[in-house]
Motif scaffolding. Sequence first.
Motif, mmCIF file in Angstrom:
data_model
loop_
_atom_site.group_PDB
_atom_site.id
_atom_site.type_symbol
_atom_site.label_atom_id
_atom_site.label_comp_id
_atom_site.label_asym_id
_atom_site.label_seq_id
_atom_site.Cartn_x
_atom_site.Cartn_y
_atom_site.Cartn_z
ATOM 1 N N LYS A 71 7.292 -50.427 103.758
ATOM 2 C CA LYS A 71 5.932 -50.448 103.806
ATOM 3 C C LYS A 71 5.646 -52.165 103.523
ATOM 4 N N SER A 72 6.384 -52.899 102.695
ATOM 5 C CA SER A 72 6.390 -54.201 102.593
ATOM 6 C C SER A 72 7.532 -55.018 102.316
ATOM 7 N N PHE A 75 11.132 -54.013 99.358
ATOM 8 C CA PHE A 75 11.341 -52.605 100.174
ATOM 9 C C PHE A 75 11.184 -51.518 99.114
ATOM 10 N N ILE A 76 11.498 -51.675 97.867
ATOM 11 C CA ILE A 76 11.469 -50.781 96.837
ATOM 12 C C ILE A 76 10.924 -51.679 95.743
ATOM 13 N N ALA A 77 9.540 -51.701 95.242
ATOM 14 C CA ALA A 77 9.231 -52.313 94.363
ATOM 15 C C ALA A 77 9.099 -51.578 92.953
ATOM 16 N N ARG A 101 11.296 -57.561 109.960
ATOM 17 C CA ARG A 101 9.856 -56.962 110.376
ATOM 18 C C ARG A 101 8.968 -57.865 110.048
ATOM 19 N N LYS A 102 8.120 -58.167 111.092
ATOM 20 C CA LYS A 102 7.047 -59.023 110.908
ATOM 21 C C LYS A 102 5.843 -57.963 110.656
ATOM 22 N N MET A 113 9.076 -64.036 100.402
ATOM 23 C CA MET A 113 10.552 -63.681 100.417
ATOM 24 C C MET A 113 10.680 -62.206 100.655
ATOM 25 N N TYR A 114 11.622 -62.006 101.415
ATOM 26 C CA TYR A 114 12.204 -60.412 101.490
ATOM 27 C C TYR A 114 13.274 -59.970 100.659
ATOM 28 N N CYS A 115 12.910 -58.805 100.008
ATOM 29 C CA CYS A 115 13.889 -58.457 99.082
ATOM 30 C C CYS A 115 14.120 -56.823 99.162
ATOM 31 N N ALA A 116 15.398 -56.380 98.732
ATOM 32 C CA ALA A 116 15.642 -54.767 99.055
ATOM 33 C C ALA A 116 14.881 -54.180 97.665
ATOM 34 N N ILE A 117 15.220 -54.698 96.638
ATOM 35 C CA ILE A 117 14.579 -54.152 95.556
ATOM 36 C C ILE A 117 14.094 -55.210 94.460
#
Length: 470
Positions: A71-72, A75-77, A101-102, A113-117
Motif C-alpha cells: 500500500k505504501s 512495503f511492511i512497516a 510502483r508510482k 525511498m522505497y524499502c521492503a521492511i
Amino acid sequence: MRLTKLCFLSLSFLILFVSCQDARAKAKDEVVSIQKEIITVNSLSDFKKYIDKDDVKIKLAPGNYQIDQAKSIRFIAVTGNNSHYDLTGVRFMVDTKLFSRKDLAKSDDGNSMYCAIEISGNNTVFEGLYIETYGDASGLQSKNKIFNVVGEGIVLKNVEVRTSGSNPWGYGYLYGLGGGDVRKMNGIRVGYPAKNVSLIGCKVHMRAMGHAIFLQGAENTLIEDCHVDGLLRTTDAILAETSGYGFDRDFYALKPKHAHKNGYVEGTVIGLDGKILPGEIVSLSEDGIRLYPEYQGHPTKNTTVKDCSVFQMRRGICVGLNKFGDKVINCVVRDCVTTGFNVGNEDVVINCSADAKYGEAFGVPYTNAKNAAVNINILDSRNGMANNMLAKINGTGHHIVIKTGNDDFIPKDMAIKLSVWEGYGNYNSKATMHATNIKLENKTQTQVLKHSGTQNLEVESKGQVIEVKS
C-alpha cells in the motif's frame, strides 16, 4: 545485648524487604511473560495484523511468503514498540516491480525511498528472516533498500538478505556513480532518528549495485558478527561483451567528477577520456559496511563494528568518512577493490585483518584526519591484480601497527606509502598531501615510502624505509 538484638531485627526486616521486592519483581516478570505469550500466525496477512501492536511476541510459521502487493513505499512497516517478531525459518520473496510502483502512498518522514521492511517502533526485536528480491525490474530510484531501521533500541538479529534488481548490472560504479543511469538495491540502512540499534548475526549477499550495511545519522550503533559478500568482475570480461549496456556505449564509462588526474575511480583506473581499460577489476556493488557522516544535519556517532567479515566489495569497512571516532574490532576483509579498511579521524581499528590483492589493505587517506589507531594483520595478498600499495597513510598523529603471519603473503613490489594522492580518498585537487607526527610499527618486510610532506615520522620497520624525492 540490646544493640545486637536491634541489629538482628534490622537484618530480619531487610531480608523480609528484599524477599518482598524479589517476589514483586518475579510477579512482574510473570505478568510481562503472560503479556508477551508467543502468538503463532500462519499467513502473511495475519502477521501484518500485529506489526503496529505494542508488547506482543509474534512468530510467523516457517515457509515461503511472496510479497508482490503493497500500500505504501515502505512495503511492511513495523511500528510496534517493545515487541518481538520471530521469523526463523521464514523466507520472504519480494517482487522488484514494487520498487517502481508510482501509485504507492508516500512516507510522511520526508524521505522518498522505497524499502521492503521498515522498523520504526522502539525496543523491538526482529529476527530470523531470509529475504530476497526477484525479477528484473530496477525501480524508480537509487535509494531502494531491503531494511530501513529508524527506531530506538531495535535489535535486528540473524536476518539474511540477498539483493537483486539494479540497473545496469555487471559494471559496478563504471556507470552512474554520482548520478546517471544506475538504480541501486541496497541491503540494510540504519538512519536518523535511530539510536542504540544492534545488528547481530546478519548476512547480506549483494547481487546488485548498492551498499550492504550503511548508517546515516544513527547514534550508538553496534554491528556484530555480521557478514557481507559481493561479486567482482575484470574489465577484460566487460570488454569481451558483444552486446549489452557497455557494448552499446563503446565501453566509455561515465567518468565521475572526482576521478583523479590519472583516471582512478573507486579502485579502478579508466582512460582519461572515460574509456574502460583492460587489466583492471571492478566491484559490482558498493561498500560492505559504510558510515555516512550525517543525515540532514544529524551526525552519525559512536559506532562499533565487531567480529564482522566483508568479502569482494568496493570498500570493505568504511568508517573514515565520519568525523567522529568509531571502533572496528576483530574484523576480516578480503578481496575488496578500493580499500579494505577506510580509516579516518579518531578511529580505532583493533586486531583486524585484510589482504591487498586488488586495493590497499587499509588507508588513512584524509589530510585532516587525526589520531587514528590501527592494528592490522595482512592476509595473503598474492595472485592479485592492478594494485601494488599495501597501505596509505595521510593526516596527523596516528599510531599504526602492520603485521603478517607470513612475509611471503606480501608481494615484493608492494609498499606502504605516506603523503600520497595515489589510491582512494582524495577529492580536493588543491589539497597538500602530508603525514605528520605518525608512529609506524611495520613488522613486515614491506618497504616504507616517505613522500614529500612526511614529517616527524617515528618508525620501526623490518622493511626498508625510503625517502622519495619529488
